[in-house]
Design a protein around this motif. Sequence first.
Motif, PDB file in Angstrom:
ATOM      1  N   LYS A   1      -8.663  15.497  -1.522  1.00 53.21           N
ATOM      2  CA  LYS A   1      -7.596  15.650  -2.346  1.00 53.21           C
ATOM      3  C   LYS A   1      -6.174  15.231  -1.513  1.00 53.21           C
ATOM      4  O   LYS A   1      -5.220  14.436  -2.112  1.00 53.21           O
ATOM      5  CB  LYS A   1      -7.355  17.198  -2.743  1.00 53.21           C
ATOM      6  N   TYR A   2      -6.173  15.663  -0.294  1.00 53.50           N
ATOM      7  CA  TYR A   2      -5.023  15.380   0.602  1.00 53.50           C
ATOM      8  C   TYR A   2      -5.001  13.647   1.030  1.00 53.50           C
ATOM      9  O   TYR A   2      -3.875  13.041   0.580  1.00 53.50           O
ATOM     10  CB  TYR A   2      -5.256  15.959   1.854  1.00 53.50           C
ATOM     11  N   ALA A   3      -6.164  13.070   0.995  1.00 55.45           N
ATOM     12  CA  ALA A   3      -6.356  11.587   1.263  1.00 55.45           C
ATOM     13  C   ALA A   3      -5.728  10.841  -0.015  1.00 55.45           C
ATOM     14  O   ALA A   3      -4.798  10.024  -0.004  1.00 55.45           O
ATOM     15  CB  ALA A   3      -7.725  11.078   1.481  1.00 55.45           C
ATOM     16  N   ASN A   4      -6.237  11.282  -1.054  1.00 53.19           N
ATOM     17  CA  ASN A   4      -5.883  10.707  -2.520  1.00 53.19           C
ATOM     18  C   ASN A   4      -4.350  10.914  -2.490  1.00 53.19           C
ATOM     19  O   ASN A   4      -3.713  10.093  -3.077  1.00 53.19           O
ATOM     20  CB  ASN A   4      -6.698  11.306  -3.471  1.00 53.19           C
ATOM     21  N   LYS A   5      -3.778  11.851  -2.513  1.00 48.93           N
ATOM     22  CA  LYS A   5      -2.466  12.196  -2.659  1.00 48.93           C
ATOM     23  C   LYS A   5      -1.472  11.274  -1.744  1.00 48.93           C
ATOM     24  O   LYS A   5      -0.523  11.151  -2.198  1.00 48.93           O
ATOM     25  CB  LYS A   5      -1.972  13.799  -2.173  1.00 48.93           C
ATOM     26  N   ARG A   6      -1.980  11.091  -0.732  1.00 51.43           N
ATOM     27  CA  ARG A   6      -1.200  10.186   0.523  1.00 51.43           C
ATOM     28  C   ARG A   6      -1.412   8.779   0.150  1.00 51.43           C
ATOM     29  O   ARG A   6      -0.506   7.857   0.455  1.00 51.43           O
ATOM     30  CB  ARG A   6      -1.640  10.357   1.846  1.00 51.43           C
ATOM     31  N   GLY A   7      -2.461   8.326  -0.738  1.00 48.11           N
ATOM     32  CA  GLY A   7      -2.488   6.822  -1.293  1.00 48.11           C
ATOM     33  C   GLY A   7      -3.116   6.191  -0.114  1.00 48.11           C
ATOM     34  O   GLY A   7      -3.087   4.984  -0.102  1.00 48.11           O
ATOM     35  N   LEU A   8      -4.085   6.861   0.671  1.00 49.94           N
ATOM     36  CA  LEU A   8      -4.836   6.296   1.901  1.00 49.94           C
ATOM     37  C   LEU A   8      -5.758   5.379   1.196  1.00 49.94           C
ATOM     38  O   LEU A   8      -6.618   5.601   0.231  1.00 49.94           O
ATOM     39  CB  LEU A   8      -5.515   7.314   2.679  1.00 49.94           C
ATOM     40  N   GLN A   9      -6.211   4.002   2.077  1.00 56.98           N
ATOM     41  CA  GLN A   9      -7.015   3.167   1.514  1.00 56.98           C
ATOM     42  C   GLN A   9      -8.382   3.347   2.107  1.00 56.98           C
ATOM     43  O   GLN A   9      -9.336   3.125   1.303  1.00 56.98           O
ATOM     44  CB  GLN A   9      -6.531   1.691   1.998  1.00 56.98           C
ATOM     45  N   LYS A  10      -8.544   3.634   3.261  1.00 61.21           N
ATOM     46  CA  LYS A  10      -9.798   3.823   4.212  1.00 61.21           C
ATOM     47  C   LYS A  10      -9.984   4.969   4.823  1.00 61.21           C
ATOM     48  O   LYS A  10      -9.081   5.518   5.573  1.00 61.21           O
ATOM     49  CB  LYS A  10     -10.164   2.569   4.853  1.00 61.21           C
ATOM     50  N   VAL A  11     -10.957   5.742   4.530  1.00 58.75           N
ATOM     51  CA  VAL A  11     -11.169   7.016   5.296  1.00 58.75           C
ATOM     52  C   VAL A  11     -12.484   6.981   5.788  1.00 58.75           C
ATOM     53  O   VAL A  11     -13.588   6.513   5.453  1.00 58.75           O
ATOM     54  CB  VAL A  11     -11.092   8.329   4.430  1.00 58.75           C
TER      55      VAL A  11
ATOM     56  N   PRO B   1       0.862  -1.366   0.180  1.00 58.82           N
ATOM     57  CA  PRO B   1      -0.147   0.013  -0.085  1.00 58.82           C
ATOM     58  C   PRO B   1       1.012   1.380   0.148  1.00 58.82           C
ATOM     59  O   PRO B   1       2.113   1.249   0.545  1.00 58.82           O
ATOM     60  CB  PRO B   1      -0.822  -0.153   1.354  1.00 58.82           C
ATOM     61  N   ALA B   2       0.344   2.453  -0.587  1.00 59.46           N
ATOM     62  CA  ALA B   2       0.996   3.661  -0.655  1.00 59.46           C
ATOM     63  C   ALA B   2       1.269   4.095   0.553  1.00 59.46           C
ATOM     64  O   ALA B   2       2.201   5.024   1.023  1.00 59.46           O
ATOM     65  CB  ALA B   2       0.137   4.441  -1.500  1.00 59.46           C
ATOM     66  N   ASP B   3       0.371   4.012   1.713  1.00 62.32           N
ATOM     67  CA  ASP B   3       0.552   4.508   3.100  1.00 62.32           C
ATOM     68  C   ASP B   3       0.060   3.339   3.906  1.00 62.32           C
ATOM     69  O   ASP B   3      -0.671   2.415   3.941  1.00 62.32           O
ATOM     70  CB  ASP B   3      -0.383   5.679   3.166  1.00 62.32           C
ATOM     71  N   GLU B   4       0.904   3.435   5.217  1.00 62.16           N
ATOM     72  CA  GLU B   4       0.699   2.390   6.350  1.00 62.16           C
ATOM     73  C   GLU B   4      -0.550   2.669   7.221  1.00 62.16           C
ATOM     74  O   GLU B   4      -0.999   1.901   7.662  1.00 62.16           O
ATOM     75  CB  GLU B   4       1.848   2.449   7.117  1.00 62.16           C
ATOM     76  N   VAL B   5      -1.025   3.797   7.068  1.00 63.22           N
ATOM     77  CA  VAL B   5      -2.434   4.325   7.973  1.00 63.22           C
ATOM     78  C   VAL B   5      -3.508   3.295   7.291  1.00 63.22           C
ATOM     79  O   VAL B   5      -3.662   3.510   6.291  1.00 63.22           O
ATOM     80  CB  VAL B   5      -2.474   5.941   7.742  1.00 63.22           C
ATOM     81  N   GLU B   6      -4.161   2.746   8.553  1.00 60.27           N
ATOM     82  CA  GLU B   6      -5.292   1.772   8.102  1.00 60.27           C
ATOM     83  C   GLU B   6      -6.743   2.655   8.098  1.00 60.27           C
ATOM     84  O   GLU B   6      -7.466   2.337   7.445  1.00 60.27           O
ATOM     85  CB  GLU B   6      -5.213   1.023   8.915  1.00 60.27           C
ATOM     86  N   LEU B   7      -6.627   3.650   8.789  1.00 53.25           N
ATOM     87  CA  LEU B   7      -7.962   4.628   8.783  1.00 53.25           C
ATOM     88  C   LEU B   7      -7.566   6.034   8.939  1.00 53.25           C
ATOM     89  O   LEU B   7      -6.722   6.487   9.989  1.00 53.25           O
ATOM     90  CB  LEU B   7      -8.687   4.010  10.138  1.00 53.25           C
ATOM     91  N   PHE B   8      -8.110   6.695   8.094  1.00 54.40           N
ATOM     92  CA  PHE B   8      -7.933   8.207   8.229  1.00 54.40           C
ATOM     93  C   PHE B   8      -9.333   8.798   8.495  1.00 54.40           C
ATOM     94  O   PHE B   8     -10.607   8.725   7.796  1.00 54.40           O
ATOM     95  CB  PHE B   8      -7.199   8.590   7.097  1.00 54.40           C
TER      96      PHE B   8
END
Length: 465
Positions: free
Chosen positions: A418-428, A371-378
């Motif tokens: 836009k910020y979440a997409n740029k970070r490559g987050l999977q779940k918000v 995954p692009a980012d390790e964060v599981e939940l944003f």
Amino acid sequence: MKPKLVQGSRDFGPLQLRQRKYIFNTLRDIFSRFGFQEIETPALEMLSTLQGKYGDEGDQLLFKILNNGDYLNGKEVRKQSSPEELEKILAEKDSAALSPLIASRGLRYDLTVPFARFVVLNRNDIAFPFKRYQIQPVWRGDRPQKGRYREFYQCDVDVIGSDSLLYEAELLQVYDQAFAEFDVKVDIRLNNRKLLEALAQMIGQPELFMPITVAIDKLDKIEWKGVAQELEKLGLDEQQQQQIQAAIQAKSLEELAELFGPTNEVGQKGIAELQEVLAFLEGYSFSNNLVLDFSLARGLSYYTGCIFEVVVDTTAPGQEKVKMGSIGGGGRYDNLTAVFGWEGNSGVGCSFGAARIFDVMEELGRFEQIPADEVELFFLCMDEDSLKYGFSCLQACRAAGIKADIYPEAAKFKKQMKYANKRGLQKVVIIGESERTSGQLQLKNMETGEQSSASLEELIAQLKA
């Protein structure tokens, strides 16, 4: 001031660092599975530790560190030269003579020589045979090009304190299993330095063993025509060159044994060692190609027995366009600790070129599952009250061991997305007034676009499961 990277080095962003960590963690798992223990050694070593271990070409690539303080008038200069001698060296711009006076330390060139130094200093605390692995950066003053850097990580596994050729067989299996995990098809090339020593004896030039080895080591770069020219410079005639060519192009151990003849003891010993390694591997099914390659030389001067090298198999589907040199190598070294005062201590090891492996896997798209980012939940919060509520939800997630983060203000929804997409987050998680009052949070899968609602407790349970 314009920012600039040191040539031959590179930055790693969060995604690239996770990809590299995947390589390291995969190797750590395999090394541990084979019983190796991890150690670390300092980046700085005494130059006396490093010099003379890598051949003349290797010595020229060492990064030297200036002595502290006034290095031109320091203790080392005063101890090793008179003021008149120093003046003469400076006037003649004799850098070779000046270097040992002003630099007594250097950055490590590889992990094997520092490991030998470590073993000698800590021999009373080590159980032998000692199986160690080490994943750390090394530095070489090489000319930067594709796959060749001045700072890069090596991942080494070594066994010291045993002559058993079982360990050569184990290291070949380590290579095989690692590249099977990476999903990169490779050729694992195997030879024995005794066969190269036997070549020099066969042509009646035993004293030229090392120069001949260095010439053969260039075969991949300059082909046989270039090697022949190198051998001619050493004074070898056409017949001697042809004998060497016939030996390194032999198709089997039996053919090579016949070329050497029964009286070439070192050649017969090298052949016997390779046969024993292959006997240990009987019944083991390789995922990659194990190739006996009598032209494999490994130019480093400390190898004395079996040697290995790993290259990408460009005949494998999808790998045809990969252009890369060796991505791993190693071998047996019988005398390495002797230079530090401990005789008769044999070792064998191999190295993974992490920087080149990274480049190959990136080119082949082998990191797509990371995954692009390790964060599981944003958490995205639509108003100030929701931001405070979301911050309390964030603490609960982190307390449960979930990697979670939050946008720090109640900005417009489009800006937060836009910020979440740029970070490559999977779940918000989207929190507004209705989510805050009902306790049912909106979960959006950024990959599929699907949305669902759940309580915080349910979300935590899902992620932990």
